[in-house]
Design an enzyme around this catalytic site. Structure first.
Site, PDB file in Angstrom:
ATOM      1  N   TYR A 113       0.193  -0.982   0.048  1.00  0.00           N
ATOM      2  CA  TYR A 113      -0.199  -0.144   0.012  1.00  0.00           C
ATOM      3  C   TYR A 113       0.885   1.290   0.139  1.00  0.00           C
ATOM      4  O   TYR A 113       0.427   2.331  -0.225  1.00  0.00           O
ATOM      5  CB  TYR A 113      -0.901   0.252   0.885  1.00  0.00           C
ATOM      6  CG  TYR A 113      -2.115  -0.937   0.898  1.00  0.00           C
ATOM      7  CD1 TYR A 113      -2.792  -0.602   0.206  1.00  0.00           C
ATOM      8  CD2 TYR A 113      -1.389  -1.448   1.683  1.00  0.00           C
ATOM      9  CE1 TYR A 113      -4.287  -2.134   0.185  1.00  0.00           C
ATOM     10  CE2 TYR A 113      -2.989  -2.931   1.517  1.00  0.00           C
ATOM     11  CZ  TYR A 113      -3.956  -3.130   0.837  1.00  0.00           C
ATOM     12  OH  TYR A 113      -5.313  -4.027   0.955  1.00  0.00           O
ATOM     13  N   ASN A 136     -12.757   0.438  -5.493  1.00  0.00           N
ATOM     14  CA  ASN A 136     -12.238   0.307  -6.850  1.00  0.00           C
ATOM     15  C   ASN A 136     -13.107  -0.554  -7.234  1.00  0.00           C
ATOM     16  O   ASN A 136     -13.754  -1.572  -7.228  1.00  0.00           O
ATOM     17  CB  ASN A 136     -10.869  -0.786  -6.715  1.00  0.00           C
ATOM     18  CG  ASN A 136     -10.587  -1.588  -8.314  1.00  0.00           C
ATOM     19  OD1 ASN A 136     -10.619  -0.910  -9.382  1.00  0.00           O
ATOM     20  ND2 ASN A 136      -9.681  -2.354  -8.356  1.00  0.00           N
ATOM     21  N   CYS A 144      -6.513  -4.292  -7.776  1.00  0.00           N
ATOM     22  CA  CYS A 144      -6.360  -4.282  -6.279  1.00  0.00           C
ATOM     23  C   CYS A 144      -6.017  -6.065  -5.454  1.00  0.00           C
ATOM     24  O   CYS A 144      -4.820  -5.743  -4.198  1.00  0.00           O
ATOM     25  CB  CYS A 144      -7.719  -4.039  -5.599  1.00  0.00           C
ATOM     26  SG  CYS A 144      -9.166  -5.095  -6.410  1.00  0.00           S
ATOM     27  N   HIS A 145      -5.900  -7.127  -6.339  1.00  0.00           N
ATOM     28  CA  HIS A 145      -5.865  -8.244  -5.438  1.00  0.00           C
ATOM     29  C   HIS A 145      -4.362  -8.040  -5.593  1.00  0.00           C
ATOM     30  O   HIS A 145      -4.034  -8.831  -4.897  1.00  0.00           O
ATOM     31  CB  HIS A 145      -6.401  -9.326  -5.908  1.00  0.00           C
ATOM     32  CG  HIS A 145      -6.028  -9.129  -7.941  1.00  0.00           C
ATOM     33  ND1 HIS A 145      -6.427  -8.765  -8.534  1.00  0.00           N
ATOM     34  CD2 HIS A 145      -4.703 -10.225  -7.976  1.00  0.00           C
ATOM     35  CE1 HIS A 145      -5.639  -9.691  -9.198  1.00  0.00           C
ATOM     36  NE2 HIS A 145      -5.064  -9.582  -9.556  1.00  0.00           N
ATOM     37  N   GLU A 173      -1.871 -16.020 -11.229  1.00  0.00           N
ATOM     38  CA  GLU A 173      -0.758 -14.941 -11.960  1.00  0.00           C
ATOM     39  C   GLU A 173       0.673 -15.455 -11.579  1.00  0.00           C
ATOM     40  O   GLU A 173       1.425 -15.137 -12.932  1.00  0.00           O
ATOM     41  CB  GLU A 173      -0.938 -13.746 -11.327  1.00  0.00           C
ATOM     42  CG  GLU A 173      -1.839 -12.842 -11.638  1.00  0.00           C
ATOM     43  CD  GLU A 173      -2.081 -11.276 -11.427  1.00  0.00           C
ATOM     44  OE1 GLU A 173      -1.421 -10.935 -11.074  1.00  0.00           O
ATOM     45  OE2 GLU A 173      -3.787 -10.582 -11.785  1.00  0.00           O
TER      46      GLU A 173
END
Length: 175
Positions: A113, A136, A144-145, A173
């Protein structure tokens, strides 16, 4: 103001709800009933429209992007068109956070963050970056993940109700 349509589509992380207008996507996210207790991912689930409500068909660019993200992610290209009435808030910090995340934190990467706040131009605004993530409307597309705490903890995805979804997306990912 433009006419808004909506669709529900299947995905490996469950049903996704999308709203859009002729200018682009307004929101995308899992349906409300998906949470850590009900989350049952299925990597083989195709991305298909299940139902639509409204006069406009779901933008093909969004459907294709989701199919690519979930099933052939190495072929990902530019993001689907986001409606400027939703995505652009004329220089707001929230918009700068979303833009910094979208432009700088790529598939398979994570950022804290604090790092995200610094990318957006205010290194002391880590908490505000967290608030921007909570607000979001473009889950997965504005990723945002990929934002984690400075201690390496994943944080509270969707207010802490979908942490298993965040873990699944991060693992997806990294493959």
């Amino acid at each position: 103001m433009c006419e808004i349509s909506s669709s529900i589509c299947t995905s490996p992380i469950g049903l996704l709800s999308l709203t859009y207008c002729s200018k682009g996507l307004h929101s995308i996210g899992q349906i409300k009933s998906i949470n850590d207790e009900s989350f049952l991912p299925d990597e083989n689930q195709p991305v298909e429209i299940q139902s639509s409500n409204g006069k406009l068909p779901m933008p093909e660019s969004c459907l294709n992007w989701l199919r690519t993200y979930f099933h052939t992610p190495k072929k990902l290209t530019k993001t689907p068109e986001l409606c400027p009435n939703v995505a652009s808030q004329k220089g707001s910090f929230q918009e700068s956070i979303w833009r910094a995340l979208l432009d700088n934190v790529h598939f398979g990467q994570t950022v804290t963050y604090g790092q995200l706040a610094e990318l957006a131009g205010n290194k002391k605004a880590a908490r505000a970056a967290g608030t921007a993530m909570l607000r979001n409307p473009f889950q997965i597309i504005v990723p945002c993940h990929r934002v984690i705490r400075s201690n390496g903890d994943i944080g509270n995805y969707s207010g802490g109700t979908r942490n298993l979804v965040k873990l699944w997306l991060l693992k997806h990912e990294k493959q």
